[in-house]
Motif scaffolding. Structure first.
Motif, mmCIF file in Angstrom:
data_model
loop_
_atom_site.group_PDB
_atom_site.id
_atom_site.type_symbol
_atom_site.label_atom_id
_atom_site.label_comp_id
_atom_site.label_asym_id
_atom_site.label_seq_id
_atom_site.Cartn_x
_atom_site.Cartn_y
_atom_site.Cartn_z
ATOM 1 N N PHE A 43 11.508 16.872 9.179
ATOM 2 C CA PHE A 43 12.074 15.538 8.982
ATOM 3 C C PHE A 43 13.546 15.433 9.360
ATOM 4 C CE2 PHE A 43 8.403 15.405 6.023
ATOM 5 C CZ PHE A 43 7.767 14.306 6.565
ATOM 6 N N THR A 44 14.198 16.546 9.678
ATOM 7 C CA THR A 44 15.593 16.477 10.142
ATOM 8 C C THR A 44 15.702 16.675 11.647
ATOM 9 O OG1 THR A 44 15.943 18.849 9.718
ATOM 10 C CG2 THR A 44 16.473 17.299 7.933
ATOM 11 N N SER A 45 14.564 16.784 12.351
ATOM 12 C CA SER A 45 14.584 16.986 13.793
ATOM 13 C C SER A 45 13.634 15.998 14.460
ATOM 14 C CB SER A 45 14.165 18.419 14.146
ATOM 15 O OG SER A 45 12.846 18.676 13.693
ATOM 16 N N GLY A 46 13.866 15.767 15.735
ATOM 17 C CA GLY A 46 13.028 14.859 16.504
ATOM 18 C C GLY A 46 12.367 15.571 17.656
ATOM 19 N N GLU A 47 11.640 14.800 18.457
ATOM 20 C CA GLU A 47 10.941 15.399 19.586
ATOM 21 C C GLU A 47 11.871 15.730 20.741
ATOM 22 O OE1 GLU A 47 7.676 12.978 20.741
ATOM 23 O OE2 GLU A 47 6.640 13.131 18.805
ATOM 24 N N ASP A 48 13.022 15.084 20.781
ATOM 25 C CA ASP A 48 13.983 15.329 21.851
ATOM 26 C C ASP A 48 15.088 16.242 21.323
ATOM 27 O OD1 ASP A 48 15.666 15.360 23.987
ATOM 28 O OD2 ASP A 48 15.977 13.192 24.087
ATOM 29 N N PRO A 49 15.231 17.466 21.855
ATOM 30 C CA PRO A 49 16.268 18.383 21.344
ATOM 31 C C PRO A 49 17.687 17.874 21.578
ATOM 32 C CG PRO A 49 15.264 19.254 23.353
ATOM 33 C CD PRO A 49 14.437 18.065 22.933
ATOM 34 N N TYR A 91 11.643 20.868 19.093
ATOM 35 C CA TYR A 91 11.274 21.373 20.412
ATOM 36 C C TYR A 91 12.550 21.811 21.119
ATOM 37 C CZ TYR A 91 6.947 18.835 19.481
ATOM 38 O OH TYR A 91 5.792 18.377 18.904
ATOM 39 N N SER A 92 12.422 22.686 22.066
ATOM 40 C CA SER A 92 13.565 23.127 22.859
ATOM 41 C C SER A 92 13.234 22.976 24.339
ATOM 42 C CB SER A 92 13.914 24.590 22.537
ATOM 43 O OG SER A 92 12.814 25.441 22.790
ATOM 44 N N GLU A 93 14.220 23.256 25.161
ATOM 45 C CA GLU A 93 14.018 23.139 26.597
ATOM 46 C C GLU A 93 12.970 24.144 27.070
ATOM 47 O OE1 GLU A 93 15.256 20.878 28.485
ATOM 48 O OE2 GLU A 93 16.581 19.993 26.971
ATOM 49 N N PRO A 94 12.167 23.793 28.077
ATOM 50 C CA PRO A 94 11.165 24.746 28.595
ATOM 51 C C PRO A 94 11.819 26.042 29.052
ATOM 52 C CG PRO A 94 10.800 22.546 29.496
ATOM 53 C CD PRO A 94 12.130 22.503 28.790
ATOM 54 N N ALA A 95 11.153 27.153 28.823
ATOM 55 C CA ALA A 95 11.680 28.456 29.212
ATOM 56 C C ALA A 95 11.750 28.563 30.728
ATOM 57 C CB ALA A 95 10.808 29.569 28.641
ATOM 58 N N ASP A 96 12.833 29.141 31.210
ATOM 59 C CA ASP A 96 13.015 29.347 32.645
ATOM 60 C C ASP A 96 12.798 30.826 32.954
ATOM 61 O OD1 ASP A 96 13.701 29.418 35.273
ATOM 62 O OD2 ASP A 96 15.845 29.028 34.969
ATOM 63 N N PRO A 97 11.680 31.186 33.580
ATOM 64 C CA PRO A 97 11.422 32.606 33.854
ATOM 65 C C PRO A 97 12.368 33.196 34.880
ATOM 66 C CG PRO A 97 9.793 31.238 34.964
ATOM 67 C CD PRO A 97 10.593 30.319 34.087
#
Length: 276
Positions: A54-60, A75-81
């Protein structure tokens, strides 16, 4: 007239005698205690989960703005391999072991920090109930055990804090092996190859490739210790590293090296003809 302390001692003595004679059944005493502690643990987990959700949203990107993200983003940014600047760090409960590696330097004494000390502590914890078989449970009458427990907690707390606030070294353990690589391969006078070896060591290439015994073979990646002995041109290595998929390699990611870095990596691979 007996004091309240004397009354408590007498009651405790009667309790111990009663337990010694009759025993104490698992139900309902131990079962009740286990149930209460289980409810407490589950309640804490649910509470922490609710605070995080409840303290975070879908957009980081909203963290610090419309969302406080007290326990981190949902959620966080997609991992960059293909990233070359990611520094892996353990979870917080392993920070004390993480910092032990700063104390016991690689490679000579790292075995003490990773295996030696944790194993010794586990052996002591396992043997303790068999060595100390006294029935006394009062903390005031067990000074050695209390002092040892306090020292362990303080040590782990300090190591955890130091591990959480530790700054990353400028050179990784693998980078420190570059001079040895250059000497064994015979390119210690080739500055471009040495620069390429440092890029190879610091970019996480040894997570999949091995080189003179360093790294681990994953995803079918080959050992590159003698890659230069195959007679391939420097331009081939540059093009391959820039886009492995163009050569049918869909496992190795595109790392995004610039032309200078590609040239240095190619010089390093071309100079790697096997240890002399």
């Amino acid at each position: 007239m007996a004091s309240s302390a004397d009354e408590r001692r007498a009651e405790f003595q009667l309790y111990k005698e009663d337990v010694k004679k009759k025993g104490k059944p698992f139900y309902p005493y131990a079962m009740f205690h286990d149930t209460v502690m289980s409810l407490v643990v589950v309640s804490v987990i649910i509470g922490v989960t609710c605070v995080w959700y409840f303290t975070s949203g879908e957009d980081p990107k909203t963290c610090g703005g419309s969302d406080s993200c007290l326990l981190g983003p949902r959620y966080s940014e997609p991992a960059d391999p293909g990233t070359t600047n990611f520094v892996p760090r353990p979870d917080w409960y392993f920070y004390f072991l993480f910092y032990l590696l700063r104390i016991f330097k690689w490679p000579d004494s790292v075995i003490l920090g990773t295996v030696g000390i944790p194993t010794i502590m586990l052996i002591i914890a396992f043997l303790l109930p068999f060595v100390d078989r006294r029935r006394e449970r009062r903390l005031s009458r067990r000074p050695v055990a209390i002092v040892a427990a306090i020292l362990v907690v303080i040590s782990m707390g300090v190591l955890t804090y130091k591990g959480a606030t530790a700054k990353e070294a400028l050179a990784s353990e693998v980078v420190q092996a570059v001079p040895t690589w250059a000497a064994r391969q015979g390119f210690q006078d080739n500055q471009e190859a040495i620069a390429g070896a440092k890029i190879f060591a610091s970019s996480g290439c040894t997570a999949c490739h091995t080189y003179l015994g360093t790294g681990s073979s994953n995803q079918g990646a080959p050992d590159l210790s003698a890659e230069g002995s195959k007679g391939r041109a420097k331009d081939f290595f540059q093009r391959y590293i820039k886009d492995p998929s163009a050569f049918g390699n869909n496992v190795m990611p595109k790392f995004g090296f610039d032309d200078k870095e590609l040239s240095q990596l190619a010089a390093f691979l071309q100079a790697s003809k096997g240890p002399k």
